[in-house]
Write an enzyme that holds these catalytic residues in place. Sequence first.
Site, PDB file in Angstrom:
ATOM      1  N   GLY A   1      21.518  50.037 -45.223  1.00 31.36           N
ATOM      2  CA  GLY A   1      23.076  50.429 -45.754  1.00 31.36           C
ATOM      3  C   GLY A   1      23.611  50.159 -47.017  1.00 31.36           C
ATOM      4  O   GLY A   1      24.715  50.419 -47.509  1.00 31.36           O
TER       5      GLY A   1
ATOM      6  N   GLU B   1      15.878  47.791 -43.115  1.00 35.33           N
ATOM      7  CA  GLU B   1      15.863  49.121 -42.660  1.00 35.33           C
ATOM      8  C   GLU B   1      16.320  50.177 -43.782  1.00 35.33           C
ATOM      9  O   GLU B   1      17.485  50.786 -43.394  1.00 35.33           O
ATOM     10  CB  GLU B   1      16.505  49.405 -41.255  1.00 35.33           C
ATOM     11  CG  GLU B   1      15.668  48.769 -40.309  1.00 35.33           C
ATOM     12  CD  GLU B   1      16.601  48.883 -38.894  1.00 35.33           C
ATOM     13  OE1 GLU B   1      17.659  49.614 -38.993  1.00 35.33           O
ATOM     14  OE2 GLU B   1      16.333  48.347 -38.105  1.00 35.33           O
ATOM     15  N   PRO B   2      16.014  49.754 -44.995  1.00 38.97           N
ATOM     16  CA  PRO B   2      16.605  50.522 -46.194  1.00 38.97           C
ATOM     17  C   PRO B   2      16.138  51.862 -45.950  1.00 38.97           C
ATOM     18  O   PRO B   2      15.111  52.501 -45.855  1.00 38.97           O
ATOM     19  CB  PRO B   2      16.004  49.935 -47.315  1.00 38.97           C
ATOM     20  CG  PRO B   2      14.900  49.353 -46.685  1.00 38.97           C
ATOM     21  CD  PRO B   2      15.042  48.979 -45.609  1.00 38.97           C
ATOM     22  N   GLY B   3      17.167  52.866 -46.611  1.00 40.24           N
ATOM     23  CA  GLY B   3      16.782  54.189 -46.569  1.00 40.24           C
ATOM     24  C   GLY B   3      17.370  54.614 -48.028  1.00 40.24           C
ATOM     25  O   GLY B   3      16.750  54.958 -48.895  1.00 40.24           O
ATOM     26  N   ARG B   4      18.390  55.065 -47.941  1.00 40.34           N
ATOM     27  CA  ARG B   4      19.348  55.941 -49.079  1.00 40.34           C
ATOM     28  C   ARG B   4      18.989  55.031 -50.285  1.00 40.34           C
ATOM     29  O   ARG B   4      19.039  55.605 -51.217  1.00 40.34           O
ATOM     30  CB  ARG B   4      20.900  55.723 -48.617  1.00 40.34           C
ATOM     31  CG  ARG B   4      21.658  56.497 -49.633  1.00 40.34           C
ATOM     32  CD  ARG B   4      23.046  56.134 -49.742  1.00 40.34           C
ATOM     33  NE  ARG B   4      23.687  56.206 -48.242  1.00 40.34           N
ATOM     34  CZ  ARG B   4      24.221  57.316 -47.647  1.00 40.34           C
ATOM     35  NH1 ARG B   4      24.382  58.536 -48.577  1.00 40.34           N
ATOM     36  NH2 ARG B   4      24.714  57.380 -46.608  1.00 40.34           N
TER      37      ARG B   4
ATOM     38  N   CYS C   1      28.524  82.322 -45.940  1.00 39.33           N
ATOM     39  CA  CYS C   1      29.955  82.800 -45.515  1.00 39.33           C
ATOM     40  C   CYS C   1      30.690  81.611 -44.601  1.00 39.33           C
ATOM     41  O   CYS C   1      30.934  81.965 -43.519  1.00 39.33           O
ATOM     42  CB  CYS C   1      29.702  84.015 -44.582  1.00 39.33           C
ATOM     43  SG  CYS C   1      28.757  85.492 -45.495  1.00 39.33           S
TER      44      CYS C   1
ATOM     45  N   TYR D   1      19.480  62.334 -47.248  1.00 43.22           N
ATOM     46  CA  TYR D   1      20.143  63.106 -46.361  1.00 43.22           C
ATOM     47  C   TYR D   1      20.346  64.522 -47.148  1.00 43.22           C
ATOM     48  O   TYR D   1      21.561  65.011 -47.107  1.00 43.22           O
ATOM     49  CB  TYR D   1      21.616  62.464 -46.041  1.00 43.22           C
ATOM     50  CG  TYR D   1      21.211  61.170 -45.496  1.00 43.22           C
ATOM     51  CD1 TYR D   1      20.759  61.034 -44.146  1.00 43.22           C
ATOM     52  CD2 TYR D   1      21.403  59.724 -46.364  1.00 43.22           C
ATOM     53  CE1 TYR D   1      20.503  59.796 -43.723  1.00 43.22           C
ATOM     54  CE2 TYR D   1      21.153  58.671 -45.630  1.00 43.22           C
ATOM     55  CZ  TYR D   1      20.625  58.555 -44.442  1.00 43.22           C
ATOM     56  OH  TYR D   1      20.204  57.378 -43.821  1.00 43.22           O
TER      57      TYR D   1
END
Length: 418
Positions: free
Chosen positions: A242, A276-279, A346, A374
Amino acid sequence: MNLPPMTHRGNDGLQVEDVSLREVATRFGTPCYVYSKAALTQAYREFSAAFAGRDVMICYAVKANSNLAILGLFAKLGAGFDIVSEGELARVLAAGGDPRKVVFSGVGKRAEEMRAALAHNILCFNVESQSELLRLSGVAREMGVRAAISLRVNPDVDPKTHPYIATGLKQNKFGVAFEDALALYRTASDLPSIDVIGIDCHIGSQITEIAPFGDALEKVLQLVDQLEREGIALHHLDLGGGIGIRYKDEQPIQIKHYAETLKGILASRSQQLIFEPGRCFVGNAGLLLTQVEYIKQGGNRRFAIVDAAMNDLIRPALYEAYHEIVAVAPGANDESAQYDIVGPVCESGDFLGRDRDLCIEPGDLVAVLSAGAYGSVMSSNYNTRPRAAEVMIDGATIHLIRSRERVADLYAGEHLLP
C-alpha cells in the site's frame, strides 16, 4: 517537474537509462509501455535493505504489473509473490518464481484455484471469510493435503486514500471483521486439513502517511496476543503493501522511515514479516509512450488527440488519477498551450490528462509518466484496439517483453454462427 528514476533529458530528448524514447518509438511504435530495469532493481533493493536484520519475505503484488519479464527479474532478486488468481500463479511459475514464496489473497477464490495452489504447495492462503475457510478445508481434505492459512483481518483503519483502493474499512469487501477474527481463528484451528500459520492485514493502496500503517499494526498485535494466550501461535505477520508513490505533488513515505516505524513496534516480536509491495516497486519505473495525432479546438477547450487511450491506461478515467505528461523532445512548435490529452476511443471519459501546458504539434511524442503500476495490466481491447507493446530498458539495450497485439488476435477465439 521531477522525472521518475532513471528517466532524464538527453541530446535526443527524454531518455530511459541510456535509450532515447524516440528510438523506442521508431523500433516498436506507439503506444508503448517502457520500463527501466535499473529502477525496478533499485526499488526492490531499497525495500530489502530497509528491513535488514529481520526475518522478512517480500512478496511482490503481481496485480500491479504481471509481465513475465518483471516477475522474472523480481524472482532473481529473491522476491516471493502475492497472487489473487490461478492465472497469476501460472505467470509466477512461468517466470521462475518459487511457489513456497507465494501467498494467495483475494475474496473469491474458486475451488479449482485452491486445488491448483495446493498442488503447487504454495506458502499460504490469505483467507477472507468463513465460507472460504470451510471450502478450503474441504478441498484440502479431498486432496489429502493440509492448507496453510492466515486470516486477512480488517482493522477498520482509514488509509486516507481513494475510496476505490481503500481495503481496510468496515464497508469494504475485503477481510474478516476485527471483532469476528478471534472466533474464526478458533474455528480454523479445529478444522481438519488446515494449519494456522499467520495473520494478514492490508488496508489499501497509494497511502502516503505512515500513521495508518502503525495504527493497523498495533490493532492486529492485540489479536496476535489473544491468540497466543489461547495456544494459537503464529509463524508470520503479513503486513500487506500500500505504500504510495509520487504522481504529482505527493510526498511519499520514505521506505527507511516506514521500516523504522514498523520495526520499532515489532521490536520484541519474533515472527517472520511478510510484505506485499506492488505499486512502490513498479509505478515510477514505467511510462506510456504515445504520439500526437491531431490538435483540435473545441469550443473553449484545446485537445491533443494521441494514439493511446483509456483502454491502454484506464486510471485517469476510472479514478480521475493524475499522471504527469511531458513532451519527449522539443518540436517545431515552441509555443506553450493548454491541452486536454485525449485518445481515439469513443467515450467522453477517454482522457489521459486535462489542462496540461505543453509545446506540441501532430507527430510529436509525449510520455505519460509513472504508469508502471496498474497500466498495461489493466488495459483492454475496447473498440477492438490491440494492446500496446512493452519494452524493458537495460542500460543501452532495449528488450521487447510483450509484442504488440494484432487485430486478428482479438477475434481468433470467436466463431460465426452456422
